[in-house]
Motif scaffolding. Structure first.
Motif, PDB file in Angstrom:
ATOM      1  N   TRP A 138      -5.647 -17.786 -14.212  1.00 40.06           N
ATOM      2  CA  TRP A 138      -5.570 -19.228 -14.404  1.00 40.06           C
ATOM      3  C   TRP A 138      -6.309 -19.999 -13.313  1.00 40.06           C
ATOM      4  CZ3 TRP A 138       0.376 -19.894 -15.482  1.00 40.06           C
ATOM      5  CH2 TRP A 138       0.699 -19.218 -16.649  1.00 40.06           C
ATOM      6  N   LEU A 139      -6.756 -19.297 -12.281  1.00 38.47           N
ATOM      7  CA  LEU A 139      -7.397 -19.948 -11.139  1.00 38.47           C
ATOM      8  C   LEU A 139      -8.892 -20.134 -11.369  1.00 38.47           C
ATOM      9  CD1 LEU A 139      -5.746 -17.908  -8.252  1.00 38.47           C
ATOM     10  CD2 LEU A 139      -5.013 -20.118  -9.171  1.00 38.47           C
ATOM     11  N   ASN A 140      -9.416 -21.240 -10.859  1.00 34.02           N
ATOM     12  CA  ASN A 140     -10.868 -21.392 -10.878  1.00 34.02           C
ATOM     13  C   ASN A 140     -11.444 -20.677  -9.648  1.00 34.02           C
ATOM     14  OD1 ASN A 140     -10.952 -23.177  -8.584  1.00 34.02           O
ATOM     15  ND2 ASN A 140     -10.503 -24.924  -9.917  1.00 34.02           N
ATOM     16  N   ASP A 141     -12.744 -20.623  -9.551  1.00 36.80           N
ATOM     17  CA  ASP A 141     -13.387 -19.868  -8.465  1.00 36.80           C
ATOM     18  C   ASP A 141     -13.006 -20.396  -7.083  1.00 36.80           C
ATOM     19  OD1 ASP A 141     -14.598 -18.191 -10.289  1.00 36.80           O
ATOM     20  OD2 ASP A 141     -16.511 -19.280 -10.270  1.00 36.80           O
ATOM     21  N   ASP A 142     -12.914 -21.715  -6.938  1.00 37.67           N
ATOM     22  CA  ASP A 142     -12.569 -22.289  -5.633  1.00 37.67           C
ATOM     23  C   ASP A 142     -11.133 -21.937  -5.236  1.00 37.67           C
ATOM     24  OD1 ASP A 142     -15.086 -23.465  -5.302  1.00 37.67           O
ATOM     25  OD2 ASP A 142     -14.448 -25.342  -6.258  1.00 37.67           O
ATOM     26  N   GLN A 143     -10.218 -21.985  -6.190  1.00 33.92           N
ATOM     27  CA  GLN A 143      -8.831 -21.628  -5.902  1.00 33.92           C
ATOM     28  C   GLN A 143      -8.712 -20.151  -5.548  1.00 33.92           C
ATOM     29  OE1 GLN A 143      -7.374 -22.970  -9.686  1.00 33.92           O
ATOM     30  NE2 GLN A 143      -6.415 -24.787  -8.799  1.00 33.92           N
ATOM     31  N   ARG A 144      -9.441 -19.319  -6.265  1.00 31.97           N
ATOM     32  CA  ARG A 144      -9.428 -17.882  -5.978  1.00 31.97           C
ATOM     33  C   ARG A 144      -9.965 -17.626  -4.568  1.00 31.97           C
ATOM     34  NH1 ARG A 144      -9.402 -13.584  -9.829  1.00 31.97           N
ATOM     35  NH2 ARG A 144      -9.474 -15.256 -11.337  1.00 31.97           N
ATOM     36  N   GLN A 145     -10.992 -18.362  -4.173  1.00 28.89           N
ATOM     37  CA  GLN A 145     -11.574 -18.174  -2.842  1.00 28.89           C
ATOM     38  C   GLN A 145     -10.587 -18.562  -1.748  1.00 28.89           C
ATOM     39  OE1 GLN A 145     -14.600 -16.612  -2.321  1.00 28.89           O
ATOM     40  NE2 GLN A 145     -13.707 -16.478  -0.277  1.00 28.89           N
ATOM     41  N   VAL A 146      -9.810 -19.618  -1.986  1.00 25.15           N
ATOM     42  CA  VAL A 146      -8.783 -20.005  -1.014  1.00 25.15           C
ATOM     43  C   VAL A 146      -7.832 -18.840  -0.778  1.00 25.15           C
ATOM     44  CG1 VAL A 146      -6.751 -21.484  -0.656  1.00 25.15           C
ATOM     45  CG2 VAL A 146      -8.908 -22.486  -1.429  1.00 25.15           C
ATOM     46  N   LEU A 147      -7.406 -18.186  -1.851  1.00 28.05           N
ATOM     47  CA  LEU A 147      -6.498 -17.038  -1.708  1.00 28.05           C
ATOM     48  C   LEU A 147      -7.185 -15.873  -0.996  1.00 28.05           C
ATOM     49  CD1 LEU A 147      -4.707 -17.101  -5.166  1.00 28.05           C
ATOM     50  CD2 LEU A 147      -3.835 -17.913  -2.958  1.00 28.05           C
ATOM     51  N   LEU A 148      -8.444 -15.655  -1.306  1.00 28.67           N
ATOM     52  CA  LEU A 148      -9.175 -14.560  -0.661  1.00 28.67           C
ATOM     53  C   LEU A 148      -9.382 -14.805   0.829  1.00 28.67           C
ATOM     54  CD1 LEU A 148     -11.836 -13.782  -3.395  1.00 28.67           C
ATOM     55  CD2 LEU A 148      -9.873 -12.385  -2.745  1.00 28.67           C
ATOM     56  N   ASP A 149      -9.396 -16.062   1.242  1.00 32.12           N
ATOM     57  CA  ASP A 149      -9.617 -16.408   2.646  1.00 32.12           C
ATOM     58  C   ASP A 149      -8.341 -16.412   3.483  1.00 32.12           C
ATOM     59  OD1 ASP A 149     -12.340 -16.686   2.178  1.00 32.12           O
ATOM     60  OD2 ASP A 149     -12.250 -18.869   1.964  1.00 32.12           O
ATOM     61  N   LEU A 150      -7.194 -16.144   2.858  1.00 29.21           N
ATOM     62  CA  LEU A 150      -5.939 -16.118   3.605  1.00 29.21           C
ATOM     63  C   LEU A 150      -5.941 -14.979   4.621  1.00 29.21           C
ATOM     64  CD1 LEU A 150      -3.301 -16.600   0.751  1.00 29.21           C
ATOM     65  CD2 LEU A 150      -4.101 -18.328   2.386  1.00 29.21           C
ATOM     66  N   SER A 151      -5.353 -15.241   5.774  1.00 27.61           N
ATOM     67  CA  SER A 151      -5.152 -14.163   6.742  1.00 27.61           C
ATOM     68  C   SER A 151      -4.036 -13.270   6.198  1.00 27.61           C
ATOM     69  CB  SER A 151      -4.754 -14.732   8.104  1.00 27.61           C
ATOM     70  OG  SER A 151      -3.449 -15.273   8.038  1.00 27.61           O
ATOM     71  N   SER A 152      -3.857 -12.119   6.795  1.00 23.61           N
ATOM     72  CA  SER A 152      -2.783 -11.219   6.387  1.00 23.61           C
ATOM     73  C   SER A 152      -1.420 -11.872   6.554  1.00 23.61           C
ATOM     74  CB  SER A 152      -2.830  -9.921   7.187  1.00 23.61           C
ATOM     75  OG  SER A 152      -3.987  -9.193   6.856  1.00 23.61           O
ATOM     76  N   ASP A 153      -1.260 -12.637   7.631  1.00 24.08           N
ATOM     77  CA  ASP A 153       0.001 -13.340   7.864  1.00 24.08           C
ATOM     78  C   ASP A 153       0.239 -14.410   6.800  1.00 24.08           C
ATOM     79  OD1 ASP A 153       0.504 -11.802  10.113  1.00 24.08           O
ATOM     80  OD2 ASP A 153      -0.283 -13.303  11.505  1.00 24.08           O
ATOM     81  N   GLU A 154      -0.803 -15.139   6.447  1.00 21.50           N
ATOM     82  CA  GLU A 154      -0.667 -16.164   5.407  1.00 21.50           C
ATOM     83  C   GLU A 154      -0.340 -15.533   4.057  1.00 21.50           C
ATOM     84  OE1 GLU A 154      -3.712 -19.631   6.975  1.00 21.50           O
ATOM     85  OE2 GLU A 154      -4.562 -17.829   6.024  1.00 21.50           O
ATOM     86  N   LEU A 155      -0.987 -14.425   3.756  1.00 19.14           N
ATOM     87  CA  LEU A 155      -0.723 -13.721   2.505  1.00 19.14           C
ATOM     88  C   LEU A 155       0.721 -13.228   2.469  1.00 19.14           C
ATOM     89  CD1 LEU A 155      -1.658 -12.568  -0.195  1.00 19.14           C
ATOM     90  CD2 LEU A 155      -2.500 -10.564   1.067  1.00 19.14           C
ATOM     91  N   ALA A 156       1.191 -12.678   3.571  1.00 18.24           N
ATOM     92  CA  ALA A 156       2.573 -12.199   3.640  1.00 18.24           C
ATOM     93  C   ALA A 156       3.552 -13.350   3.427  1.00 18.24           C
ATOM     94  CB  ALA A 156       2.831 -11.514   4.980  1.00 18.24           C
TER      95      ALA A 156
END
Length: 70
Positions: free
Chosen positions: A24-42
């Motif tokens: 459901w994500l557009n490319d920009d939203q997907r990139q935001v998730l890909l740019d998360l640090s490991s701590d942010e992802l956790a």
């Protein structure tokens, strides 16, 4: 201490495994998730798990709000 970002495939796999609707994500939203640090992802995955624990309450709100977060 902040850890470096994970490999993109690992980030997407962990999010998908947690039930995040990536398609459901557009490319920009997907990139935001890909740019998360490991701590942010956790942290994001922890919040998602807590939301899932109360899913009947959250589902009612997502139908009204359009499921903007997950």
């Amino acid at each position: 201490m902040t850890h470096p970002p994970e490999e993109p495939a690992g980030v997407l796999a962990r999010l998908a495994q947690a039930g995040v609707q990536l398609d459901w994500l557009n490319d920009d939203q997907r990139q935001v998730l890909l740019d998360l640090s490991s701590d942010e992802l956790a942290l994001l995955l922890s919040i998602k798990a807590r939301l899932d624990e109360v899913s009947p309450d959250v589902q009612a709100h997502s139908e009204i709000a359009g499921g903007a977060l997950f």
